[in-house]
Enzyme design. Structure first.
Site, PDB file in Angstrom:
ATOM      1  N   GLN A   1       0.798  -1.287   0.048  1.00  0.00           N
ATOM      2  CA  GLN A   1      -0.020  -0.010   0.032  1.00  0.00           C
ATOM      3  C   GLN A   1       0.872   1.267  -0.034  1.00  0.00           C
ATOM      4  O   GLN A   1       0.393   2.411  -0.345  1.00  0.00           O
ATOM      5  CB  GLN A   1      -0.869   0.135   1.256  1.00  0.00           C
ATOM      6  CG  GLN A   1      -2.159  -0.929   0.970  1.00  0.00           C
ATOM      7  CD  GLN A   1      -3.087  -0.619  -0.193  1.00  0.00           C
ATOM      8  OE1 GLN A   1      -2.966   0.451  -0.641  1.00  0.00           O
ATOM      9  NE2 GLN A   1      -3.979  -1.731  -0.491  1.00  0.00           N
TER      10      GLN A   1
ATOM     11  N   CYS B   1     -20.861  -9.768   5.658  1.00  0.00           N
ATOM     12  CA  CYS B   1     -21.939  -9.782   4.634  1.00  0.00           C
ATOM     13  C   CYS B   1     -21.511  -9.184   3.460  1.00  0.00           C
ATOM     14  O   CYS B   1     -22.375  -8.643   2.673  1.00  0.00           O
ATOM     15  CB  CYS B   1     -23.417  -9.230   5.327  1.00  0.00           C
ATOM     16  SG  CYS B   1     -23.805  -9.602   6.802  1.00  0.00           S
TER      17      CYS B   1
END
Lengths: 473, 473
Positions: free
Chosen positions: A180, A323
């Site tokens: 990153q 989810c």
């Protein structure tokens, strides 16, 4: 349409595109062949290696190209562990590393090694003292320590130089996953192995970097071949490698000025979100961080639904909530930090993001969150703080304690039901939430902190766990 | 300038280039993300998978993209072996497989498994009956059989359908390495796993294929991630994958007509070389073969020097001789076939090769070989057959037996010294060559066959071996 998922992948940098097209002509042959076409390919590969090594700050013969950042991590970890297997078979890594490190650790354990996690604070930061303590004076049988330069989900920068000093004192090599940060910032000193991934800085997919300092014991994982010093088997994708190296150089040339600009936009988001969105919390270290990543979570919101709501407004963001992306557990990063995971949004700004796009995002966010909460019938009033009391007023009856059965209900439902129930007990009363959704372990304590209620702890239940909360106000 | 190393790598096919450029716009994002950019990337990846699956002749969900053909072989072999480890831990492969298979076999042995080679005839062909015999009625503990569809060095096609039948009868899965044939020919039926490599058909580097038939037990090697059904970790290089799939379709559309044309050129080389070059032998099955590959070896010639001599004339070819590409041993393929390895040249014609280029190659070859031989002072006269007798005449003295000490001398020197010495013994006399160069084991018997002398065998010596040859003429 704003793309705010730079930490996942960036479009090809114009310089990478030019370099790729130029290298297509001369870079398709096997660089191991002595014929003209092979020698041309070899020249391109050598030049790309020199350029990338200069960007990384290492010698060209310390640098190999892999087929991805993931492969660089897998090969770097396996090679360093094998090279030091006589010293010890323990792998230490921070709890917030990229999943490729966790996968490599599981594979190492399956092969008879051991792995240990070094925890982080609530900002996601590793304490160098904890690394030193885990290693002891003699390394404590550790073969390798893995720490990323900066986190991919929350942007927190690690104190790499101090961690490297602790590793050096104990005689244990340090692998720094710079995926990153490499495009944005100088690589902190002191690493033994370094990995990175080109599509994070506008290079093409299919190119990772693995640098191994001279003198670091390294035994390439089998099966290997003669390519890339035996560290990355398979035919080299030279046009992509050339584009990756050119793009790294170009990206870094623009990085300092662009980082200053994006840092201002990120600061604006960090300051605005808690003001604009009730019951939202910005996560990640507030100061020591990458310039372009900001992450926040929103109580009573489903991360997947929030991604879709923002996508409908044209904003591409990411989420560490459960989810999402076919996972049912919250991100291991948010979990290790012990922060709220529900309604999680990662905004990672690509270079060149206009300030107006960030303004538009901040303008659209409150309605997007409110819409997701409304669909869940979440207990959030206009001012975001009155919900519990309003509920209490409506409920009428008040009991000293209440049990909420949220078994079988996914995140964020258990927290929503807790918020509704808290008004049904008097100040000093206790709500017990039965839940088997794994996010509840993270989100119920986080809710207590945000809503200034007292978290009493969890206890085992026949299914899931029982979480107890005392009403304070 | 003619490039005759197509079996190594091809330039990007024009269709691949177009597809690549088109896919750059929409294929850079993470296909696992639900946002617009991610979905666009996913659509491209899915379409490429469907196209490639149709070319391979499998279902899209049976096909995964890897970062190279080598990686496809490594993953396919490791996954199939792990999936059947309860049945047995034995890997069987032909002796002429790609080195990636041999490396995977060594890694499997290092991890406690066993590996066995199935030999080939002098044309490089596996006998299906030998596979059946090795497996027995119940598979004999074999977890996997690996056979390539066609050989990369000599072009010999394997009887895949018959081998597949033998494997099916024994209940053992068959992995077919179709790297060299997939662009050219329909994939033979009956495989359980199939691998290939895009840069062999004008696709970009960095893309391999691994197909695993539904129902084949397969446990992906660790560490894995969620990409490509867990079978190929790391961020997908979607523009390259799109280009690879498009190129496979385009290459195959042109393959039948082009194969017929190149087969004529290869036949011309096969017929011409023994006529134009004294003491040269074409190797590989003369009939059951790929259309575009032809390989021959030249007595008294150094393969490396011959490559350079041909390169100086503008011809890019390859060699399986020792002393090439930093190896000191002859190709394991030539070794398994038991054929001459010295002065070895592989010509592999790319699609579109003009007949005139092949004519130019055949015109330049005799002088190139003669120049290399002259530099080594090789005993070849103008008609190529008179050398031994001419030497004998010059030598004057004739002894009943002669010992030649070639210890420490590299290929092709021991054979050159044998050729000089044979004239120093009478017909019926014996020359003993002491040599420690490993190519001598292959090249001295091959010399005897070519020069119609009798090879009496080898015996151990304090260093290297003693090779005995009886003069017959």
């Amino acid at each position: 349409m704003p793309y705010f998922d730079a930490a996942s992948s960036l479009p090809l940098h114009p310089v990478a595109r030019q370099a790729f097209l130029a290298a297509l002509e001369d870079g398709w042959a096997d660089p191991a062949r002595p014929h003209r076409e092979g020698r041309r390919a070899r020249l391109l590969l050598d030049a790309a290696r020199e350029s990338a090594a200069e960007s990384v700050g290492c010698r060209p013969d310390e640098l190999t190209f892999t087929s991805s950042g993931t492969r660089a991590l897998h090969a770097g970890i396996a090679g360093a562990l094998a090279g030091r297997s006589r010293v010890g078979r323990r792998l230490l890594h921070s709890a917030v590393e990229h999943s490729a490190v966790l996968h490599a650790a599981r594979a190492h354990e399956a092969a008879g090694g051991t792995a240990g996690e070094i925890g982080v604070d609530s900002g996601g930061r590793v304490a160098p003292g904890e690394v030193a303590a885990a290693l002891g004076a003699d390394g404590g049988g550790a073969a390798l320590v893995c720490v990323q330069s900066a986190n991919h989900e929350v942007g927190t920068a690690q104190p790499v130089a101090e961690i490297a000093a602790a590793c050096a004192a104990a005689g244990v090599p340090l692998l720094v996953d710079a995926a990153q940060s490499l495009g944005w910032e100088p690589v902190p000193a002191g690493w033994s192995l370094l990995t990175a991934s080109a599509h994070k800085w506008g290079g093409p997919g299919g190119v990772g970097l693995l640098a191994v300092r001279k003198g670091v014991r390294f035994a390439p994982p089998a099966p290997a071949d003669e390519r890339e010093s035996g560290r990355s088997p398979g035919f080299e994708n030279i046009p992509a490698i050339v584009a990756a190296a050119a793009s790294l150089r170009a990206f870094r040339a623009e990085a300092e000025a662009e980082a200053a600009r994006l840092r201002g936009q990120v600061d604006l988001i960090r300051e605005s979100v808690p003001r604009l969105v009730p019951d939202a919390a910005v996560v990640g270290d507030p100061v020591r961080r990458l310039p372009h990543i900001v992450t926040f979570s929103c109580l009573y919101a489903d991360g997947e639904a929030l991604l879709h709501a923002l996508a409908a407004e044209g904003f591409a963001v990411s989420s560490g909530s459960s989810c999402t992306s076919s996972t049912l557990t919250p991100s291991h990063v948010l979990n290790a930090m012990g922060v709220l995971s529900e309604g999680n949004v990662r905004v990672s700004l690509p270079p060149g993001t206009p300030a107006a796009e960030v303004d538009r995002f901040l303008a659209a966010l409150p309605a997007a969150v409110a819409g997701v909460r409304a669909a869940l019938d979440a207990p959030v009033a206009a001012d975001g703080r009155a919900a519990a009391k309003a509920d209490a007023g409506e409920a009428g009856a008040v009991a000293a304690s209440v049990v909420v059965d949220s078994l079988g209900r996914p995140c964020p439902v258990p927290v929503i039901e807790l918020a509704r129930a808290i008004g049904k007990v008097p100040v000093g009363g206790v709500v017990t939430v039965l839940a088997d959704d794994v996010a509840a372990r993270l989100d119920i304590p986080a809710w207590c902190a945000l809503r200034e209620q007292e978290y009493l702890g969890e206890s085992p239940a026949p299914v899931g766990a029982a979480y107890r909360v005392r009403r304070l106000s």
